[in-house]
Design a protein around this motif. Structure first.
Motif, PDB file in Angstrom:
ATOM      1  N   LEU A   1      23.490  42.700  37.025  1.00 53.79           N
ATOM      2  CA  LEU A   1      23.943  43.729  37.953  1.00 53.79           C
ATOM      3  C   LEU A   1      25.394  43.493  38.361  1.00 53.79           C
ATOM      4  CD1 LEU A   1      20.782  43.999  40.226  1.00 53.79           C
ATOM      5  CD2 LEU A   1      21.660  45.785  38.717  1.00 53.79           C
ATOM      6  N   GLY A   2      25.770  42.211  38.503  1.00 53.31           N
ATOM      7  CA  GLY A   2      27.152  41.889  38.828  1.00 53.31           C
ATOM      8  C   GLY A   2      28.124  42.346  37.755  1.00 53.31           C
ATOM      9  N   THR A   3      27.700  42.265  36.506  1.00 56.07           N
ATOM     10  CA  THR A   3      28.548  42.739  35.412  1.00 56.07           C
ATOM     11  C   THR A   3      28.800  44.233  35.530  1.00 56.07           C
ATOM     12  OG1 THR A   3      27.708  41.012  33.929  1.00 56.07           O
ATOM     13  CG2 THR A   3      28.740  42.927  32.900  1.00 56.07           C
ATOM     14  N   VAL A   4      27.746  44.988  35.854  1.00 57.95           N
ATOM     15  CA  VAL A   4      27.894  46.432  36.035  1.00 57.95           C
ATOM     16  C   VAL A   4      28.849  46.738  37.188  1.00 57.95           C
ATOM     17  CG1 VAL A   4      26.682  48.575  36.581  1.00 57.95           C
ATOM     18  CG2 VAL A   4      25.608  46.883  35.080  1.00 57.95           C
ATOM     19  N   ALA A   5      28.639  46.067  38.318  1.00 59.74           N
ATOM     20  CA  ALA A   5      29.481  46.295  39.494  1.00 59.74           C
ATOM     21  C   ALA A   5      30.932  45.906  39.216  1.00 59.74           C
ATOM     22  CB  ALA A   5      28.941  45.501  40.680  1.00 59.74           C
ATOM     23  N   PHE A   6      31.131  44.824  38.498  1.00 67.35           N
ATOM     24  CA  PHE A   6      32.479  44.348  38.207  1.00 67.35           C
ATOM     25  C   PHE A   6      33.197  45.309  37.262  1.00 67.35           C
ATOM     26  CE2 PHE A   6      35.492  40.767  37.196  1.00 67.35           C
ATOM     27  CZ  PHE A   6      35.783  40.453  38.510  1.00 67.35           C
ATOM     28  N   LEU A   7      32.457  45.888  36.330  1.00 68.39           N
ATOM     29  CA  LEU A   7      33.036  46.881  35.431  1.00 68.39           C
ATOM     30  C   LEU A   7      33.452  48.140  36.185  1.00 68.39           C
ATOM     31  CD1 LEU A   7      30.723  46.701  32.286  1.00 68.39           C
ATOM     32  CD2 LEU A   7      33.218  46.474  32.262  1.00 68.39           C
ATOM     33  N   ILE A   8      32.599  48.575  37.103  1.00 65.93           N
ATOM     34  CA  ILE A   8      32.850  49.841  37.804  1.00 65.93           C
ATOM     35  C   ILE A   8      34.108  49.752  38.657  1.00 65.93           C
ATOM     36  CG2 ILE A   8      31.964  51.425  39.555  1.00 65.93           C
ATOM     37  CD1 ILE A   8      29.157  50.757  38.530  1.00 65.93           C
ATOM     38  N   ILE A   9      34.167  48.736  39.531  1.00 57.73           N
ATOM     39  CA  ILE A   9      35.282  48.676  40.478  1.00 57.73           C
ATOM     40  C   ILE A   9      35.683  47.252  40.865  1.00 57.73           C
ATOM     41  CG2 ILE A   9      33.899  48.792  42.593  1.00 57.73           C
ATOM     42  CD1 ILE A   9      35.979  50.685  43.769  1.00 57.73           C
ATOM     43  N   GLY A  10      34.759  46.290  40.741  1.00 59.36           N
ATOM     44  CA  GLY A  10      35.036  44.942  41.220  1.00 59.36           C
ATOM     45  C   GLY A  10      36.278  44.322  40.602  1.00 59.36           C
ATOM     46  N   TYR A  11      36.424  44.458  39.290  1.00 55.82           N
ATOM     47  CA  TYR A  11      37.581  43.858  38.606  1.00 55.82           C
ATOM     48  C   TYR A  11      38.889  44.466  39.103  1.00 55.82           C
ATOM     49  CZ  TYR A  11      40.916  42.794  34.885  1.00 55.82           C
ATOM     50  OH  TYR A  11      42.027  42.378  34.177  1.00 55.82           O
TER      51      TYR A  11
ATOM     52  N   SER B   1      28.897  41.898  44.491  1.00 61.46           N
ATOM     53  CA  SER B   1      29.753  41.926  43.297  1.00 61.46           C
ATOM     54  C   SER B   1      30.653  43.154  43.254  1.00 61.46           C
ATOM     55  CB  SER B   1      28.880  41.890  42.039  1.00 61.46           C
ATOM     56  OG  SER B   1      28.119  40.702  41.983  1.00 61.46           O
ATOM     57  N   LEU B   2      30.237  44.216  43.929  1.00 62.06           N
ATOM     58  CA  LEU B   2      30.993  45.467  43.889  1.00 62.06           C
ATOM     59  C   LEU B   2      32.223  45.410  44.791  1.00 62.06           C
ATOM     60  CD1 LEU B   2      30.715  48.421  42.668  1.00 62.06           C
ATOM     61  CD2 LEU B   2      29.848  49.056  44.939  1.00 62.06           C
ATOM     62  N   VAL B   3      32.066  44.972  46.034  1.00 66.45           N
ATOM     63  CA  VAL B   3      33.192  45.028  46.977  1.00 66.45           C
ATOM     64  C   VAL B   3      33.423  43.752  47.776  1.00 66.45           C
ATOM     65  CG1 VAL B   3      33.168  47.535  47.247  1.00 66.45           C
ATOM     66  CG2 VAL B   3      31.694  46.139  48.696  1.00 66.45           C
ATOM     67  N   VAL B   4      32.347  43.079  48.209  1.00 71.06           N
ATOM     68  CA  VAL B   4      32.521  41.969  49.155  1.00 71.06           C
ATOM     69  C   VAL B   4      33.338  40.842  48.528  1.00 71.06           C
ATOM     70  CG1 VAL B   4      31.368  40.244  50.571  1.00 71.06           C
ATOM     71  CG2 VAL B   4      30.397  42.536  50.364  1.00 71.06           C
ATOM     72  N   TYR B   5      32.866  40.314  47.414  1.00 72.88           N
ATOM     73  CA  TYR B   5      33.586  39.223  46.766  1.00 72.88           C
ATOM     74  C   TYR B   5      34.934  39.659  46.189  1.00 72.88           C
ATOM     75  CZ  TYR B   5      34.946  35.872  43.200  1.00 72.88           C
ATOM     76  OH  TYR B   5      35.666  35.015  42.422  1.00 72.88           O
ATOM     77  N   PRO B   6      35.039  40.771  45.450  1.00 76.91           N
ATOM     78  CA  PRO B   6      36.328  41.121  44.851  1.00 76.91           C
ATOM     79  C   PRO B   6      37.465  41.276  45.860  1.00 76.91           C
ATOM     80  CG  PRO B   6      34.587  42.395  43.820  1.00 76.91           C
ATOM     81  CD  PRO B   6      33.968  41.688  44.997  1.00 76.91           C
ATOM     82  N   ILE B   7      37.185  41.854  47.017  1.00 74.96           N
ATOM     83  CA  ILE B   7      38.253  42.076  47.991  1.00 74.96           C
ATOM     84  C   ILE B   7      38.743  40.767  48.589  1.00 74.96           C
ATOM     85  CG2 ILE B   7      38.752  43.065  50.265  1.00 74.96           C
ATOM     86  CD1 ILE B   7      37.077  45.496  49.444  1.00 74.96           C
TER      87      ILE B   7
END
Length: 563
Positions: free
Chosen positions: A53-63, A132-138
């Protein structure tokens, strides 16, 4: 730096990412081993899905949020519409993508252990995705982005004590607190009960896998051979000293060294050294290791006895407490290494400046994480719910959440009940039994038929079978049972919490005799099983009313005869 050297370290960068990915296996083994067998499959599923699921979230916006160009004064990263990894394959830095993805998955998986054994699987998927979508990437952009506002102000977290472990541990603390303890963890007075994990060897394997992967975790971003070597050294020394510290303290406090706590001590040392692995010398790594050893013991006690927060695997003491400690220790022990000449802590002439920046960074990251995850958990609790039902928790999540009877289907206790040559009987002072002095039992059939039931340790089966063979016992029934006896005056502890009542695997052997004296059976069994220690077992003697052989219809003593 020559192109060849750049190429070598570029390859090492990806090898390091692969090592960090392998840490997912370590987390899965630690969490499964430190929890109960009825939830092992659920643990494995969660550790699998937080990466997927983290891979999906990272692809969408996390990266984009983590690695994109700075926006809003270093608060966010952004690559622009149409330039993300999903839409712009050619211009995406895939080395950076893979490397940061595996770190992102690590932050998410930390939470699983603290909320284990009572969290809905759907709820876990939701909050893991949000991390994975917002908390960690920001917040990771603040620490590692090209011009993230924390790193721009001198904040130093080389491999993620704050950005990964502190964030994951703080999320775990909030989640475990909102979720509530497992059934039976605390008594009515708030006293904690130890709930031991079902497979400590599996947990130990996980710790060794994590330690191995940590060389990539801390060392993957090294820029030269000297820096890589010193990072490997500090990443070895700190957890070693932490483990030794935990062993000594638990040995002195509880009378015996605590295995589970020592394993968490190793992880605590690894977490604590992660922020400053490139900026401290070996003496600093030793001190950080010792402090982290005390820290993990203290926070384990604090959660159990004061805060009453149930953390089955110790994720909060390991990651939250020592993520914070490791970040602070950079401000104390950074010694101005060749690769980080400006990073000097309080004890190396740098004054309070770096320490103040480290504390401010922890505060800002902590507030961001606490607010976003509290909102996330509250929303989940109000909609799909966080916690499973009491029936699901008691029965086990494997069965009712995933439809599997057991994660260990096919692995039965019979594998331990194998035939073999038993050891020669040891001449021990066994007291022989005289049934004449026992309470008389009524005999209902013509000839006395007696059933003898022996409860003992499973590993003594071969020796017991050989002893009974020697006196002519030609048949027996054996089965796996669970049981315990009351051992007065003996207290066991699991990670500092008292273990009151624990059912252990036992072997139950039943024989029925008529011609062979019962005294011989009992004395043979005692001779084979006696060690003089608690747990040798018990022997029960019953009068049998009758026996019927199914094949012939013979009854009584004739039914027992081998013809």
């Amino acid at each position: 730096m020559s192109n060849a050297i750049k190429e070598i370290f570029g390859i090492w960068y990806l090898i390091g990412a692969a090592l960090v990915f392998f840490m997912q296996a370590g987390f899965a083994m630690v969490e499964a081993g430190f929890t109960r067998a009825k939830n092992a499959g659920n643990i494995i599923m969660k550790n699998l899905m937080d990466f997927c699921l983290g891979t999906v979230a990272f692809l969408i916006i996390g990266y984009s949020l983590l690695c994109g160009a700075d926006a809003f004064h270093g608060i966010l990263g952004w690559v622009g519409i149409g330039n993300g990894p999903l839409t712009n394959f050619a211009k995406t830095d895939w080395s950076s993508f893979v490397f940061n993805l595996v770190f992102c998955a690590t932050a998410a998986t930390i939470v699983s252990g603290a909320m284990a054994e009572r969290t809905k699987f759907l709820s876990y998927c939701i909050y893991s995705f949000v991390i994975s979508l917002v908390v960690y990437p920001i917040e990771a952009h603040w620490v590692w982005g090209p011009n993230g506002f924390l790193v721009s102000n001198g904040f130093h977290d080389f491999a993620g004590s704050a950005a990964i472990h502190y964030v994951g541990g703080l999320t775990a603390l909030i989640g475990a607190w909102m979720l509530g303890p497992r059934i039976g963890k605390f008594d009515k007075d708030g006293k904690p009960n130890g709930i031991p994990g079902h497979n400590i060897p599996l947990g130990a394997l996980g710790v060794f896998i994590l330690w191995f992967g940590w060389y990539g975790f801390n060392g993957a971003a090294a820029k030269n051979g000297l820096q890589l070597a010193t990072i490997f050294a500090t990443t070895t020394v700190a957890p070693a000293l932490a483990t030794v510290t935990v062993m000594i303290v638990t040995w002195l406090k509880y009378g015996k060294p605590d295995v589970a706590m020592c394993l968490n001590g190793s992880l605590a040392g690894l977490v604590a050294i992660t922020a400053g692995c490139d900026a401290v010398n070996v003496l600093g790594a030793c001190l950080i290791g010792i402090l982290s050893g005390f820290n993990v013991i203290f926070f384990t006690w604090l959660l159990d006895y004061k805060l009453h927060v149930d953390d089955p695997v110790g994720a909060v003491p390991v990651h939250f407490a020592n993520g914070a400690l490791g970040t602070i220790c950079v401000g104390l022990f950074a010694c101005g290494t060749d690769t980080m000449p400006k990073a000097q802590g309080l004890f190396y002439g740098g004054g309070f400046k770096l320490l103040g920046i480290q504390l401010l960074g922890l505060l800002i990251i902590g507030v961001w994480t606490a607010v976003t995850m509290f909102i996330t958990f509250t929303a989940i609790k109000a909609t799909v719910g966080l916690r499973v039902t009491e029936e699901e928790e008691v029965t086990g999540l494997d069965k009712l959440e995933h439809g599997m009877e057991s994660a260990y289907a096919g692995f039965t206790f019979d594998s331990e009940l194998v035939n073999g040559t038993a050891e020669e009987p040891v001449d021990l002072p066994v007291t022989h039994v005289n049934l004449d002095s026992a309470v008389e039992t009524k005999v209902y059939s013509e000839g006395k038929i007696t059933k003898v039931v022996i409860i003992t340790k499973p590993e003594r089966f071969a020796k017991l079978k050989e002893a009974l063979d020697k006196i002519g016992i030609a048949g027996m029934t054996s089965s796996q049972v669970m049981g315990c006896g009351i051992q007065r005056g003996r207290t066991n502890y699991y990670r500092g919490a008292k273990v009151d009542l624990q059912l252990l695997p036992k072997l139950k052997c039943e024989v029925v005799v008529s011609e062979i004296p019962v005294d011989d059976v009992i004395n043979a069994a005692k001779k084979a099983l006696y060690t003089g220690h608690m747990g040798d077992g018990k022997i029960f003697v019953y009068a049998v009313e009758d026996v019927v052989r199914i094949s012939s219809g013979a009854q009584g003593k004739e039914a027992l005869a081998y013809k």
